[in-house]
Design a protein around this motif. Structure first.
Motif, PDB file in Angstrom:
ATOM      1  N   LEU A 184      16.420 -14.668 -22.013  1.00 14.25           N
ATOM      2  CA  LEU A 184      15.379 -13.636 -22.113  1.00 14.25           C
ATOM      3  C   LEU A 184      14.346 -13.802 -21.002  1.00 14.25           C
ATOM      4  CD1 LEU A 184      14.834 -13.578 -25.995  1.00 14.25           C
ATOM      5  CD2 LEU A 184      15.813 -11.747 -24.609  1.00 14.25           C
ATOM      6  N   THR A 185      13.940 -15.034 -20.764  1.00 15.30           N
ATOM      7  CA  THR A 185      12.951 -15.286 -19.713  1.00 15.30           C
ATOM      8  C   THR A 185      13.493 -14.884 -18.354  1.00 15.30           C
ATOM      9  OG1 THR A 185      12.016 -17.108 -20.994  1.00 15.30           O
ATOM     10  CG2 THR A 185      11.540 -17.064 -18.636  1.00 15.30           C
ATOM     11  N   ARG A 186      14.751 -15.218 -18.099  1.00 15.73           N
ATOM     12  CA  ARG A 186      15.372 -14.874 -16.820  1.00 15.73           C
ATOM     13  C   ARG A 186      15.443 -13.359 -16.634  1.00 15.73           C
ATOM     14  NH1 ARG A 186      20.642 -17.380 -17.071  1.00 15.73           N
ATOM     15  NH2 ARG A 186      19.375 -19.251 -17.339  1.00 15.73           N
ATOM     16  N   ALA A 187      15.553 -12.616 -17.739  1.00 14.72           N
ATOM     17  CA  ALA A 187      15.625 -11.152 -17.670  1.00 14.72           C
ATOM     18  C   ALA A 187      14.251 -10.503 -17.705  1.00 14.72           C
ATOM     19  CB  ALA A 187      16.476 -10.630 -18.829  1.00 14.72           C
ATOM     20  N   GLY A 188      13.196 -11.316 -17.670  1.00 12.42           N
ATOM     21  CA  GLY A 188      11.849 -10.755 -17.715  1.00 12.42           C
ATOM     22  C   GLY A 188      11.403 -10.357 -19.098  1.00 12.42           C
ATOM     23  N   LEU A 189      12.052 -10.919 -20.128  1.00 13.68           N
ATOM     24  CA  LEU A 189      11.744 -10.582 -21.515  1.00 13.68           C
ATOM     25  C   LEU A 189      11.287 -11.818 -22.283  1.00 13.68           C
ATOM     26  CD1 LEU A 189      14.866  -8.308 -22.161  1.00 13.68           C
ATOM     27  CD2 LEU A 189      12.493  -7.525 -21.974  1.00 13.68           C
ATOM     28  N   GLY A 190      10.692 -12.753 -21.570  1.00 10.74           N
ATOM     29  CA  GLY A 190      10.288 -13.992 -22.212  1.00 10.74           C
ATOM     30  C   GLY A 190       9.217 -13.808 -23.270  1.00 10.74           C
ATOM     31  N   GLY A 191       8.430 -12.742 -23.151  1.00  8.07           N
ATOM     32  CA  GLY A 191       7.369 -12.510 -24.119  1.00  8.07           C
ATOM     33  C   GLY A 191       7.799 -11.760 -25.362  1.00  8.07           C
ATOM     34  N   VAL A 192       9.064 -11.405 -25.473  1.00  5.58           N
ATOM     35  CA  VAL A 192       9.554 -10.663 -26.635  1.00  5.58           C
ATOM     36  C   VAL A 192       9.577 -11.589 -27.852  1.00  5.58           C
ATOM     37  CG1 VAL A 192      11.565  -9.505 -27.625  1.00  5.58           C
ATOM     38  CG2 VAL A 192      10.922  -9.081 -25.247  1.00  5.58           C
ATOM     39  N   PRO A 193       9.005 -11.142 -28.981  1.00  2.42           N
ATOM     40  CA  PRO A 193       9.055 -11.976 -30.198  1.00  2.42           C
ATOM     41  C   PRO A 193      10.490 -12.256 -30.611  1.00  2.42           C
ATOM     42  CG  PRO A 193       7.458 -10.204 -30.445  1.00  2.42           C
ATOM     43  CD  PRO A 193       8.203  -9.926 -29.184  1.00  2.42           C
ATOM     44  N   ARG A 194      10.788 -13.532 -30.947  1.00  2.00           N
ATOM     45  CA  ARG A 194      12.128 -13.934 -31.354  1.00  2.00           C
ATOM     46  C   ARG A 194      12.063 -14.549 -32.746  1.00  2.00           C
ATOM     47  NH1 ARG A 194      13.647 -18.146 -29.091  1.00  2.00           N
ATOM     48  NH2 ARG A 194      11.788 -18.663 -27.895  1.00  2.00           N
ATOM     49  N   PHE A 195      13.058 -14.169 -33.542  1.00  2.00           N
ATOM     50  CA  PHE A 195      13.180 -14.730 -34.886  1.00  2.00           C
ATOM     51  C   PHE A 195      14.605 -15.231 -35.067  1.00  2.00           C
ATOM     52  CE2 PHE A 195       9.809 -11.616 -34.990  1.00  2.00           C
ATOM     53  CZ  PHE A 195       8.795 -12.264 -35.695  1.00  2.00           C
ATOM     54  N   THR A 196      14.721 -16.381 -35.670  1.00  2.00           N
ATOM     55  CA  THR A 196      16.030 -17.002 -35.871  1.00  2.00           C
ATOM     56  C   THR A 196      16.316 -17.118 -37.358  1.00  2.00           C
ATOM     57  OG1 THR A 196      15.800 -18.280 -33.832  1.00  2.00           O
ATOM     58  CG2 THR A 196      17.446 -19.043 -35.420  1.00  2.00           C
ATOM     59  N   ILE A 197      17.512 -16.694 -37.746  1.00  2.00           N
ATOM     60  CA  ILE A 197      17.949 -16.804 -39.138  1.00  2.00           C
ATOM     61  C   ILE A 197      19.171 -17.709 -39.166  1.00  2.00           C
ATOM     62  CG2 ILE A 197      18.832 -15.563 -41.136  1.00  2.00           C
ATOM     63  CD1 ILE A 197      17.289 -13.131 -40.182  1.00  2.00           C
ATOM     64  N   PRO A 198      19.077 -18.852 -39.833  1.00  2.00           N
ATOM     65  CA  PRO A 198      20.213 -19.782 -39.857  1.00  2.00           C
ATOM     66  C   PRO A 198      21.362 -19.239 -40.685  1.00  2.00           C
ATOM     67  CG  PRO A 198      18.471 -20.548 -41.310  1.00  2.00           C
ATOM     68  CD  PRO A 198      17.905 -19.369 -40.578  1.00  2.00           C
ATOM     69  N   GLU A 199      22.512 -19.798 -40.440  1.00  2.00           N
ATOM     70  CA  GLU A 199      23.701 -19.431 -41.208  1.00  2.00           C
ATOM     71  C   GLU A 199      23.536 -19.967 -42.622  1.00  2.00           C
ATOM     72  OE1 GLU A 199      28.391 -19.184 -40.122  1.00  2.00           O
ATOM     73  OE2 GLU A 199      27.402 -21.104 -39.787  1.00  2.00           O
ATOM     74  N   LEU A 200      23.542 -19.061 -43.587  1.00  2.00           N
ATOM     75  CA  LEU A 200      23.254 -19.427 -44.974  1.00  2.00           C
ATOM     76  C   LEU A 200      24.330 -18.877 -45.889  1.00  2.00           C
ATOM     77  CD1 LEU A 200      19.441 -18.579 -44.944  1.00  2.00           C
ATOM     78  CD2 LEU A 200      20.440 -20.872 -44.907  1.00  2.00           C
ATOM     79  N   PRO A 201      25.508 -19.496 -45.929  1.00  2.00           N
ATOM     80  CA  PRO A 201      26.562 -18.987 -46.809  1.00  2.00           C
ATOM     81  C   PRO A 201      26.179 -19.047 -48.275  1.00  2.00           C
ATOM     82  CG  PRO A 201      27.123 -21.159 -45.939  1.00  2.00           C
ATOM     83  CD  PRO A 201      25.909 -20.700 -45.183  1.00  2.00           C
ATOM     84  N   GLU A 202      25.280 -19.989 -48.599  1.00  3.44           N
ATOM     85  CA  GLU A 202      24.897 -20.110 -49.996  1.00  3.44           C
ATOM     86  C   GLU A 202      24.003 -18.965 -50.451  1.00  3.44           C
ATOM     87  OE1 GLU A 202      21.748 -22.096 -47.512  1.00  3.44           O
ATOM     88  OE2 GLU A 202      23.937 -22.029 -47.565  1.00  3.44           O
ATOM     89  N   SER A 203      23.484 -18.189 -49.523  1.00  2.00           N
ATOM     90  CA  SER A 203      22.550 -17.138 -49.895  1.00  2.00           C
ATOM     91  C   SER A 203      23.216 -16.007 -50.644  1.00  2.00           C
ATOM     92  CB  SER A 203      21.883 -16.577 -48.630  1.00  2.00           C
ATOM     93  OG  SER A 203      22.850 -15.955 -47.800  1.00  2.00           O
ATOM     94  N   THR A 204      24.530 -15.897 -50.541  1.00  2.76           N
ATOM     95  CA  THR A 204      25.221 -14.820 -51.240  1.00  2.76           C
ATOM     96  C   THR A 204      25.809 -15.280 -52.561  1.00  2.76           C
ATOM     97  OG1 THR A 204      27.264 -15.344 -50.056  1.00  2.76           O
ATOM     98  CG2 THR A 204      25.811 -13.703 -49.063  1.00  2.76           C
ATOM     99  N   GLY A 205      25.454 -16.464 -52.984  1.00  6.03           N
ATOM    100  CA  GLY A 205      26.041 -17.003 -54.195  1.00  6.03           C
ATOM    101  C   GLY A 205      25.669 -16.245 -55.452  1.00  6.03           C
ATOM    102  N   ASP A 206      24.482 -15.603 -55.457  1.00  2.00           N
ATOM    103  CA  ASP A 206      24.085 -14.865 -56.659  1.00  2.00           C
ATOM    104  C   ASP A 206      24.671 -13.472 -56.707  1.00  2.00           C
ATOM    105  OD1 ASP A 206      22.731 -13.715 -54.628  1.00  2.00           O
ATOM    106  OD2 ASP A 206      20.723 -13.927 -55.482  1.00  2.00           O
ATOM    107  N   GLY A 207      25.446 -13.106 -55.723  1.00  2.00           N
ATOM    108  CA  GLY A 207      26.083 -11.783 -55.723  1.00  2.00           C
ATOM    109  C   GLY A 207      25.189 -10.663 -55.241  1.00  2.00           C
ATOM    110  N   SER A 208      23.952 -10.950 -54.902  1.00  2.00           N
ATOM    111  CA  SER A 208      23.037  -9.890 -54.475  1.00  2.00           C
ATOM    112  C   SER A 208      23.276  -9.465 -53.038  1.00  2.00           C
ATOM    113  CB  SER A 208      21.585 -10.359 -54.625  1.00  2.00           C
ATOM    114  OG  SER A 208      21.318 -11.426 -53.716  1.00  2.00           O
TER     115      SER A 208
END
Length: 547
Positions: free
Chosen positions: A239-263
């Motif tokens: 992103l920085t190399r493309a001139g987008l270093g100031g763009v807000p970034r959010f990371t969501i980890p891989e969470l296979p357990e999050s679908t355990g309740d079926g929702s």
């Protein structure tokens, strides 16, 4: 972002000028120009004009990304319930879904934004079923014309989320719709994954957002715990190399357990930072003004570059149309002059016609001579049309603008020139009509003479045709005609017959020329749109400078 009627009027006028642009010829760069036109219309209709008319309307956040990036799951998790169908089938999001607070429903129920999309919504408590019937009920079966509007009290007032189709969908209309929806956004949210964050498609979207200076957020989804730090660092470097270093970034980890309740929802903690950022932009006046103002001003600023580019494409289209038209007109103009020279040289009086003339009146009747002359004239005109068409085809083959206009006269292609037999038939009809009028003139002239000295009308017509068509090879025809009807009568007939022959030649050659020009005329490529685009941009720039 105050309401400014003059600015809105200038943008509306500019929008109309863009809508009037036609780019039908396959010139180099025309695909980019067509895309620019489509994006301009989408941004003006779906975002800029509606936003300036209603600056207090809710913040519209469009969630976009590649196939399987997890957009629908992210939207559902931000809302806190299932509003958009997520699953393993691709593409899952066929119908875009817009979610807002119930108090904001009126902003999106009408055609304020995305006016080309029909609004539909599910009854309360019903969840979408991709395997079941279409939720819109009786419709036209066109998914790309439908926007499903949902409400959720769990969303803060002033914030709307739109789950768009995949930007790299295999379905062309889904890709086009995704691009249109993104153009309607106050905030662009690009969702990508740990395995695909370097792909070309999401980066095209990022560069487009940078070009428009839009308010942009990126979400790096499904990142394995063990590589979260490394992947985040590499993505930030890109992103920085493309001139987008100031763009807000959010990371969501891989969470296979999050679908355990079926929702099918991610844990609230996984999306809390992004939800808080979006809520702040929607509810804090200064943050909202910054986000909306940046995107709106970015679109307007981009017009200074994109409008001249579009005007240049329009100019190239008109120049190409003039060039193609000139090819047709030049080919037929040269053949028209050539036909007249060949008539003067007696080209018609050849072959069977010459045989009949030499045998007249001992071995050929006046009717046989007239038939042979008419047939020879048809052949001469047919050869002239064929020569013109061959010159046009040879030139057009070398011109990229004529890629879709290489019409052959051997089939019945839409907009084509028609089969060869049709051309020959039209020429024969025109020449027979000329012959019929010539015979009527001959009969009228013969009736002016004394009844006992009047020659046969068919003889007069045959000699007159020989005079008009035989050129230097039929000099004796004029003398024979004068012997039968007198010198004055012969001159009178020659003048009238010559005018009729000129009209016949023009009818045939101009008519065939106009048929070749019809496909070009149907393209409606004109010079005015280029000047109108620049003028509309100038008006907009003056209006902006007054602020």
């Amino acid at each position: 972002m105050d309401v400014r009627p003059q600015l809105i009027d200038a943008l509306t006028a500019l929008r109309d000028r863009v809508a009037a642009v036609r780019l039908p010829l396959p010139l180099p760069g025309v695909e980019r120009a067509r895309q620019t036109r489509s994006e301009l219309l989408a941004q003006l209709d779906d975002y800029l004009v509606p936003r300036l008319k209603d600056p207090e309307a809710p913040l519209l956040v469009v969630i976009g990304g590649s196939t399987g990036a997890g957009k629908s799951t992210l939207v559902n998790s931000l809302v806190g319930c299932r509003v958009s169908e997520a699953g393993v089938l691709r593409p899952t999001t066929r119908t875009p879904v817009l979610v807002c607070h119930p108090d904001d429903h009126h902003w999106f129920a009408g055609a304020r934004v995305l006016p080309r999309l029909t609004r539909v919504w599910l009854p309360p408590g019903q969840t979408p079923d991709p395997e079941g019937p279409d939720p819109r009920g009786a419709g036209d079966g066109q998914d790309d014309t439908v926007l499903r509007v949902e409400t959720a009290a769990t969303l803060p007032r002033g914030l709307a989320l739109l789950d768009a189709p995949d930007i790299d969908s295999l379905v062309v209309r889904n890709r086009a719709l995704a691009a249109e929806l993104i153009c309607a956004a106050d905030v662009w949210v690009l969702v990508t994954t740990a395995s695909r964050y370097a792909d070309a498609v999401p980066w095209h979207m990022l560069r487009t957002a940078k070009e428009y200076d839009a308010c942009l957020v990126t979400v790096l989804d499904r990142v394995p715990h063990q590589v979260v730090t490394e992947v985040s660092r590499q993505y930030a470097a890109l992103l920085t190399r493309a001139g987008l270093g100031g763009v807000p970034r959010f990371t969501i980890p891989e969470l296979p357990e999050s679908t355990g309740d079926g929702s099918g929802l991610l844990p609230a903690t996984a999306v809390a930072p992004l939800r808080a950022w979006l809520t702040h932009r929607a509810q804090d006046p200064a943050a909202r003004q910054q986000a909306v103002g940046r995107t709106a001003c970015g679109v307007i600023d981009s017009l200074d570059v994109r409008m001249p580019e579009l005007a240049g494409a329009v100019s190239a289209q008109y120049a190409a149309a003039v060039r193609l038209t000139g090819t047709v007109e030049d080919a037929y103009a040269k053949e028209s002059s050539r036909v007249r020279r060949r008539l003067a040289d007696g080209a018609v009086l050849s072959g069977a016609a010459r045989t009949r003339w030499r045998g007249y009146p001992l071995y050929s009747t006046a009717g046989e001579l007239l038939d042979a002359l008419v047939e020879s004239l048809v052949t001469l005109l047919q050869c002239s049309v064929d020569a013109s068409d061959e010159k046009i085809r040879a030139t057009w083959r070398r011109d990229p603008a004529a890629g879709g206009l290489r019409f052959e006269r051997t089939g019945r292609e839409a907009g084509g020139w028609g089969p060869a037999e049709d051309v020959q038939g039209r020429i024969a009809v025109a020449v027979r009509r000329w012959r019929r009028v010539l015979e009527e003139l001959a009969e009228e002239e013969a009736q002016l003479l004394e009844r006992n000295a009047a020659p046969d009308a068919e003889t007069v017509a045959a000699l007159l045709a020989a005079v008009l068509l035989g050129g230097r090879r039929a000099r004796g025809a004029g003398e024979q005609l004068a012997e039968r009807i007198g010198a004055q009568g012969a001159v009178r007939l020659r003048d009238k017959g010559g005018a009729l022959l000129t009209a016949c030649l023009d009818q045939v050659l101009h008519g065939e020329r106009d048929r070749r020009l019809t496909p070009l005329d149907a393209l409606e490529v004109a010079p005015e749109p280029q000047a109108e685009l620049i003028a509309a941009l100038s008006v907009l720039q003056r209006e902006r400078s007054r602020r």
